[in-house]
Design an enzyme around this catalytic site. Structure first.
Site, PDB file in Angstrom:
ATOM      1  N   TRP A  32       0.855  -1.193   0.000  1.00 61.35           N
ATOM      2  CA  TRP A  32       0.000   0.000   0.000  1.00 61.35           C
ATOM      3  C   TRP A  32       0.892   1.246   0.000  1.00 61.35           C
ATOM      4  O   TRP A  32       1.882   1.303   0.748  1.00 61.35           O
ATOM      5  CB  TRP A  32      -0.902  -0.016   1.244  1.00 61.35           C
ATOM      6  CG  TRP A  32      -1.813   1.180   1.360  1.00 61.35           C
ATOM      7  CD1 TRP A  32      -2.564   1.737   0.376  1.00 61.35           C
ATOM      8  CD2 TRP A  32      -2.060   1.950   2.547  1.00 61.35           C
ATOM      9  NE1 TRP A  32      -3.276   2.809   0.869  1.00 61.35           N
ATOM     10  CE2 TRP A  32      -2.976   2.961   2.200  1.00 61.35           C
ATOM     11  CE3 TRP A  32      -1.598   1.875   3.861  1.00 61.35           C
ATOM     12  CZ2 TRP A  32      -3.442   3.900   3.122  1.00 61.35           C
ATOM     13  CZ3 TRP A  32      -2.059   2.810   4.778  1.00 61.35           C
ATOM     14  CH2 TRP A  32      -2.968   3.804   4.409  1.00 61.35           C
ATOM     15  N   ASP A  82      -1.118  -5.980   8.780  1.00 57.68           N
ATOM     16  CA  ASP A  82      -2.099  -4.925   8.514  1.00 57.68           C
ATOM     17  C   ASP A  82      -3.329  -5.598   7.924  1.00 57.68           C
ATOM     18  O   ASP A  82      -3.269  -6.169   6.831  1.00 57.68           O
ATOM     19  CB  ASP A  82      -1.498  -3.919   7.519  1.00 57.68           C
ATOM     20  CG  ASP A  82      -2.468  -2.789   7.186  1.00 57.68           C
ATOM     21  OD1 ASP A  82      -3.529  -2.695   7.830  1.00 57.68           O
ATOM     22  OD2 ASP A  82      -2.147  -1.989   6.279  1.00 57.68           O
ATOM     23  N   LYS A 109     -13.455  -0.278   5.971  1.00 57.12           N
ATOM     24  CA  LYS A 109     -14.106  -0.931   4.834  1.00 57.12           C
ATOM     25  C   LYS A 109     -15.196  -1.888   5.290  1.00 57.12           C
ATOM     26  O   LYS A 109     -16.289  -1.896   4.748  1.00 57.12           O
ATOM     27  CB  LYS A 109     -13.088  -1.694   3.991  1.00 57.12           C
ATOM     28  CG  LYS A 109     -11.683  -1.148   4.027  1.00 57.12           C
ATOM     29  CD  LYS A 109     -11.450   0.016   3.102  1.00 57.12           C
ATOM     30  CE  LYS A 109     -10.104   0.639   3.410  1.00 57.12           C
ATOM     31  NZ  LYS A 109      -9.634   1.595   2.447  1.00 57.12           N
TER      32      LYS A 109
END
Ligand code: LMR
Length: 397
Positions: free
Chosen positions: A130, A212, A247
Site C-alpha cells: 500500500w 495490517d 471498509k
C-alpha cells in the site's frame, strides 16, 4: 521559516478522487480510491451502522473523553473479531489493544511503538505494498527494506522470492509487514500453507510480524480472511496487528481501527499497553469516539451483528461477481490477453497489468480513473459502466 519548504507531491491514490470530481465526461468511472460502492456507485451507510447510530443518538449521555486507549469494550470486541474469540493469546491475556483513528492511525501508533522498543528498526515491506505504508513507517523513524511479493508475469505471489529474501537478508529484530488479506494493491494473498511457512521462518529468525488487516470480510469471510494472521499469532511469541473498520463497517470518515500488540506473557502485555498509551498521549492524546461506539454497538448486539455480517456478505459477493463479469466483458471485446487472474484474486483490488502509458490513456482519454500502477478498485464497477470500462481497456491495449 517557511520559505525553504517545497510542496509535497499529490497523494497518488487520494488525488484521483479530486481529478475524478473535476472531470465533466458523463461516462467517467472511478476505480481509484479503495472505497466500496454499490450498484448505483454510492458508498451507502450500512444499515447496521444506521441502526447503531440511532441508538447512540438516544443513549449517549456524555461527550467526556474516552481515554487514551479508547473504549475498553470496543478494544475487546475488535480483538475477538480479528483474532477469533477463542484464540489462546486472548485467553492468556497476552494482547494489548488501543482504539485508533482508523487503520492508518493503528499503523502509525505501532510503528512508533516499535521505534521505542528498537529505535530505527528495519521494516521489510513487500514489493508492492500500500502506497502509504512506507511514509507511515519512515515518519515514525523506522527504516524500510523490500522483499519481492507480487510476480507481475505469473500474476501470483512470488513466494519463492519472498522466502529467499526474508531468509537471506533479514536480521533478528527486523519487522516484516504482511497484509492480513485482500492484498492492497495486488489482490494476491498468501495461502494458509504459505502463512504457515512464513510464520515458521519469522519464528526461527526472531523477526517481528506486523500484520495490517484493513479488508477483513471482503475476501472470503470474516474468519477465513483472518485465518493466516491467527495461525501466525499461534506460533510466534510477539506480533503486532493494525485492524481497520473503514471498509468492513463502511466507517471510513469516522476513522475507526485498533492497534494490537501480542507479547510473550501477560506481564509484557501490561508493559506494552503502557508504552503504546505513551505513544498515543504524545501524539493525538486519545481517539475520536463515534465510529468505535457504532462498531461496538453492532458487535455487542447479536441481531445487529447478524445484520452487519449479512450486509458484508452481500458486499463480498458483489465484488466477486464483478471480478468474473469484468473478465467476461474484456473477453467479449475480443481481447486475447488472459485476464482470468482477476477472478482468482481477492478483495477490492487487482492490477490490470498494463503499462503506465496505457493507464494514462484510460484516465485522460476515457475518463476511467485508476492508480498509475494499474490498480483498480473492482467495487467501482457496476452494470452501467462495466462494458464501457472493458471497451476502454480494449482500446488502450
Ligand atoms: C486505498 O488504498 O485506496 C485506501 O486504503 C485508501 C487510502 O487511504 O489510500
Amino acid at each position: 521559516m517557511f520559505e525553504s519548504l517545497r510542496a509535497v507531491p499529490a497523494d497518488p491514490i487520494l488525488n484521483l478522487s479530486v481529478l475524478y470530481r473535476q472531470d465533466t465526461n458523463p461516462n467517467k468511472v472511478d476505480l481509484g480510491v479503495g472505497v466500496y460502492k454499490d450498484e448505483k456507485g454510492h458508498t451507502a451507510i450500512m444499515e447496521a451502522v444506521s441502526r447503531a447510530q440511532e441508538r447512540i443518538l438516544f443513549e449517549e449521555n456524555t461527550k467526556a473523553y474516552v481515554g487514551i486507549a479508547g473504549s475498553k469494550q470496543f478494544c475487546d470486541l475488535l480483538a475477538q473479531v480479528t483474532l477469533g474469540a477463542d484464540h489462546n493469546v486472548l485467553a492468556d491475556k497476552r494482547v494489548a489493544v488501543a482504539q485508533t483513528p482508523g487503520g492508518s492511525g493503528a499503523l502509525r501508533v505501532l510503528a512508533e511503538f516499535i521505534n521505542v522498543a528498537k529505535p530505527g528498526a528495519t521494516v521489510w515491506v513487500g514489493n508492492p505494498t500500500w502506497a502509504n505504508h512506507i511514509p507511515i513507517m519512515q515518519s515514525a523513524g523506522l527504516k524500510i527494506k523490500q522483499f519481492p511479493y507480487y510476480d507481475r508475469a505469473s500474476k501470483e505471489v512470488d513466494f519463492d522470492g519472498m522466502l529467499a529474501t526474508l531468509t537471506a537478508d533479514t536480521q533478528a529484530g527486523d519487522v516484516v509487514l504482511l497484509h492480513g488479506c485482500c492484498h492492497n494493491p495486488s489482490g494476491a494473498d498468501l495461502t494458509l500453507e504459505q502463512w504457515q511457512t512464513t510464520a515458521e521462518l519469522v519464528k526461527a529468525k526472531g523477526l517481528l510480524p506486523f500484520v495490517d488487516i484493513a479488508y477483513q470480510g471482503l475476501g472470503e469471510g470474516m474468519d477465513e480472511d483472518a485465518a493466516g494472521l491467527r495461525l501466525m499469532a499461534n506460533l510466534v511469541p510477539e506480533m503486532v496487528i493494525a485492524s481497520s473498520c473503514s471498509k468492513n463497517f463502511g466507517l471510513y470518515r469516522e476513522r475507526t481501527g485498533a492497534a494490537m500488540i501480542i507479547s510473550s506473557n501477560p506481564e509484557h502485555a501490561i508493559l506494552t499497553q503502557s508504552q503504546m498509551n505513551g505513544v498515543i498521549r504524545a501524539n493525538y492524546s486519545m481517539p475520536p469516539s463515534h465510529g468505535a461506539l457504532a462498531a461496538e454497538t453492532i458487535l455487542a448486539d447479536p441481531k445487529l451483528k447478524q445484520m452487519w455480517r449479512d450486509e458484508l456478505k452481500t458486499m463480498r459477493k458483489r465484488i466477486k461477481d464483478l471480478r468474473s463479469q469484468l473478465v467476461d466483458a474484456i473477453k467479449a471485446e475480443g481481447i486475447e490477453q488472459d485476464f482470468s487472474f482477476i477472478e482468482r484474486q481477492k478483495g477490492m483490488f487487482s492490477f490490470l497489468g498494463i503499462s503506465a502509458e496505457q493507464v494514462d490513456q484510460l484516465v485522460n482519454k476515457h475518463s476511467v480513473y485508476l492508480v498509475s500502477s494499474s490498480r483498480i478498485n473492482l467495487a467501482g464497477l457496476n452494470q452501467h459502466n462495466i462494458a464501457y470500462v472493458a471497451k476502454s481497456i480494449a482500446a488502450v491495449l
